[in-house]
Design a protein around this motif. Sequence first.
Motif, short mmCIF file in Angstrom:
data_model
loop_
_atom_site.label_atom_id
_atom_site.label_comp_id
_atom_site.label_asym_id
_atom_site.label_seq_id
_atom_site.Cartn_x
_atom_site.Cartn_y
_atom_site.Cartn_z
N ASP A 73 9.75 20.69 11.85
CA ASP A 73 9.64 19.39 12.51
C ASP A 73 8.21 18.89 12.51
O ASP A 73 7.97 17.70 12.29
CB ASP A 73 10.16 19.48 13.95
N THR A 77 6.91 15.54 10.57
CA THR A 77 6.20 14.50 11.32
C THR A 77 4.89 14.12 10.63
O THR A 77 4.58 12.94 10.48
CB THR A 77 5.93 14.98 12.75
N GLU A 79 4.21 14.61 7.43
CA GLU A 79 4.57 13.98 6.16
C GLU A 79 4.97 12.51 6.37
O GLU A 79 4.57 11.63 5.61
CB GLU A 79 5.72 14.75 5.53
N ARG A 80 5.73 12.24 7.42
CA ARG A 80 6.14 10.88 7.73
C ARG A 80 4.92 10.03 8.11
O ARG A 80 4.82 8.87 7.77
CB ARG A 80 7.15 10.90 8.88
N TRP A 81 3.96 10.63 8.80
CA TRP A 81 2.75 9.92 9.21
C TRP A 81 1.89 9.56 7.99
O TRP A 81 1.32 8.49 7.93
CB TRP A 81 1.98 10.78 10.20
N GLY A 84 4.95 7.96 4.96
CA GLY A 84 5.92 6.96 5.42
C GLY A 84 7.29 7.57 5.59
O GLY A 84 7.49 8.78 5.46
N ASP A 85 8.26 6.71 5.90
CA ASP A 85 9.62 7.19 6.11
C ASP A 85 10.26 7.59 4.78
O ASP A 85 9.62 7.57 3.73
CB ASP A 85 10.46 6.14 6.84
N ARG A 86 11.53 7.93 4.80
CA ARG A 86 12.20 8.45 3.61
C ARG A 86 12.20 7.43 2.47
O ARG A 86 11.92 7.77 1.32
CB ARG A 86 13.64 8.83 3.96
N ASN A 87 12.50 6.19 2.78
CA ASN A 87 12.52 5.17 1.73
C ASN A 87 11.15 4.99 1.10
O ASN A 87 11.03 4.81 -0.12
CB ASN A 87 13.05 3.85 2.28
N ARG A 89 8.82 7.27 0.89
CA ARG A 89 8.54 8.45 0.07
C ARG A 89 9.28 8.38 -1.26
O ARG A 89 8.75 8.77 -2.31
CB ARG A 89 8.91 9.73 0.82
#
Length: 113
Positions: A73, A77, A79-81, A84-87, A89
């Motif tokens: 988790d 977090t 990686e998202r920061w 960005g979000d999944r789209n 990436r």
Amino acid sequence: MDRWDRGPNLPDQAVLVDLANRRFHFFWIEIWPHEFYFVAGLLIMAGLGLFLFTSALGRVWCGYACPQTVWSDLFMTVERWIEGDRNARIRLHNAPWSLRKARLRGRNGWSGC
């Protein structure tokens, strides 16, 4: 003085099955043949308790408190920061190499492949 001294003419071993005298010595407990029903009942209750405990609280441990889950988790977090979000990436992965993509992907390798 021996640790498992049970008195005169009694064995001093920690675990002993005494077939001649029909006794079972388990550390500080002496079990007679008619008491094995209680031992079997305790073992059955311990097995059922283990089953109920793991079925009720195992999901709590594996889903929220396990170190691998917590680390994953935290990694997602960060990686998202950064990416960005999944789209975002997926778009970054499919985009041609640029200075921005090299900067974002350069340190963490080929994540998302």
